[in-house]
Design an enzyme around this catalytic site. Structure first.
Site, PDB file in Angstrom:
ATOM      1  N   ARG A  66       0.864  -1.178   0.000  1.00  0.00           N
ATOM      2  CA  ARG A  66       0.000   0.000   0.000  1.00  0.00           C
ATOM      3  C   ARG A  66       0.898   1.223   0.000  1.00  0.00           C
ATOM      4  NH1 ARG A  66      -3.698   3.216  -1.284  1.00  0.00           N
ATOM      5  NH2 ARG A  66      -5.562   3.551   0.017  1.00  0.00           N
ATOM      6  N   GLY A  67       0.840   1.968  -1.094  1.00  0.00           N
ATOM      7  CA  GLY A  67       1.784   3.053  -1.294  1.00  0.00           C
ATOM      8  C   GLY A  67       1.863   4.050  -0.163  1.00  0.00           C
ATOM      9  N   ASP A  69       1.332   3.770   2.885  1.00  0.00           N
ATOM     10  CA  ASP A  69       1.864   3.218   4.141  1.00  0.00           C
ATOM     11  C   ASP A  69       3.368   2.982   4.085  1.00  0.00           C
ATOM     12  OD1 ASP A  69      -0.661   3.186   5.235  1.00  0.00           O
ATOM     13  OD2 ASP A  69      -0.982   1.041   4.967  1.00  0.00           O
ATOM     14  N   THR A  70       3.859   2.449   2.971  1.00  0.00           N
ATOM     15  CA  THR A  70       5.229   1.926   2.982  1.00  0.00           C
ATOM     16  C   THR A  70       6.085   2.285   1.777  1.00  0.00           C
ATOM     17  OG1 THR A  70       4.456  -0.144   1.958  1.00  0.00           O
ATOM     18  CG2 THR A  70       4.522  -0.064   4.376  1.00  0.00           C
ATOM     19  N   ARG A  71       5.523   2.964   0.763  1.00  0.00           N
ATOM     20  CA  ARG A  71       6.278   3.192  -0.476  1.00  0.00           C
ATOM     21  C   ARG A  71       7.599   3.917  -0.241  1.00  0.00           C
ATOM     22  NH1 ARG A  71       4.628   3.218  -5.550  1.00  0.00           N
ATOM     23  NH2 ARG A  71       2.421   3.516  -5.013  1.00  0.00           N
ATOM     24  N   GLY A  99       0.882   3.161 -20.181  1.00  0.00           N
ATOM     25  CA  GLY A  99       0.183   1.966 -20.622  1.00  0.00           C
ATOM     26  C   GLY A  99      -0.926   1.565 -19.660  1.00  0.00           C
ATOM     27  N   GLU A 132      -4.055  -7.621  -6.627  1.00  0.00           N
ATOM     28  CA  GLU A 132      -2.715  -8.209  -6.719  1.00  0.00           C
ATOM     29  C   GLU A 132      -2.603  -9.449  -5.848  1.00  0.00           C
ATOM     30  OE1 GLU A 132      -0.394  -3.901  -7.262  1.00  0.00           O
ATOM     31  OE2 GLU A 132       0.048  -5.206  -5.549  1.00  0.00           O
TER      32      GLU A 132
END
Length: 213
Positions: A66-67, A69-71, A99, A132
């Site tokens: 989850r971007g 939270d942790t990216r 794309g 995902e």
């Protein structure tokens, strides 16, 4: 494909004390990577599957996270650590350039043979993350690929039993069929041997305090 996993923590000495959070994230990722190494015979990732779906040159590892939270913290450090160890790892903001995003994500999953879902408190609030994970678990079941879940700021038992915050996250989705699949994937991934970073952080902190004292 035999990939040796070796990562020095000497990089930590390059960070200034004011970068404590960065140090913690790097240490988390380095500790996690060392666990991957210990979990594999002869310290290597498993060989890629013989499936025709796996194309030569694809990523060895797919990172699902989850971007918000942790990216920029843990996942950034883990991705860098994997790359430094010579392991090709897929990270969406690095490897997806325009794309069709969903098609690109699914292709990357199908072409990977090790999956690292970083389960955080807001993971289940993202449809992308859940899609995902459902596809990851499908690949793990059907093709015997490897999944190493990382429980970032949540307990594995809370993930397994879909306790808060996960129960509340699913309430926002209307498609009952998909929600059922997503819930099953999230519950099942918690049954795999993974890494509880809440406990890892506490062990690191305790060890550091012992050294200081």
């Amino acid at each position: 494909m035999m990939i040796m996993l070796h990562l020095s923590l000497n990089h930590l000495s390059k960070f200034r004390p004011s970068h404590r959070l960065l140090q913690e994230n790097y240490l988390f990722s380095a500790t996690t990577l060392s666990y991957f190494s210990a979990a594999q015979p002869n310290h290597h990732f498993p060989d890629p599957p013989s499936s025709s779906e796996h194309r030569r040159g694809g990523p060895a590892v797919f990172l699902s996270f989850r971007g918000k939270d942790t990216r920029r913290g843990f996942v950034k450090s883990l991705h860098e650590a994997l790359c430094c160890a010579g392991i090709a790892a897929f990270k969406d903001d690095v490897d997806l350039k325009g794309g069709r995003i969903q098609r690109g994500l699914m292709d990357a999953i199908h072409n990977s043979w090790v999956f690292i879902p970083v389960i955080s408190s807001n993971y289940a609030s993202s449809k992308w993350c859940l899609e995902e994970l459902a596809e990851i678990m499908k690949c793990v079941k059907m093709e015997k690929r490897t999944v190493f879940p990382v429980f970032y700021d949540v307990r594995p038992t809370d993930v397994r039993h879909l306790k808060p915050p996960f129960s509340a996250a699913f309430a926002q989705f209307q498609d009952c069929r998909k929600v059922k699949v997503w819930k099953r994937a999230l519950s099942e991934v918690a049954d795999f041997s993974g890494f509880d970073l809440i406990d890892t952080y506490q062990r690191i902190l305790n060890s550091t305090l012992q050294v200081i004292v």
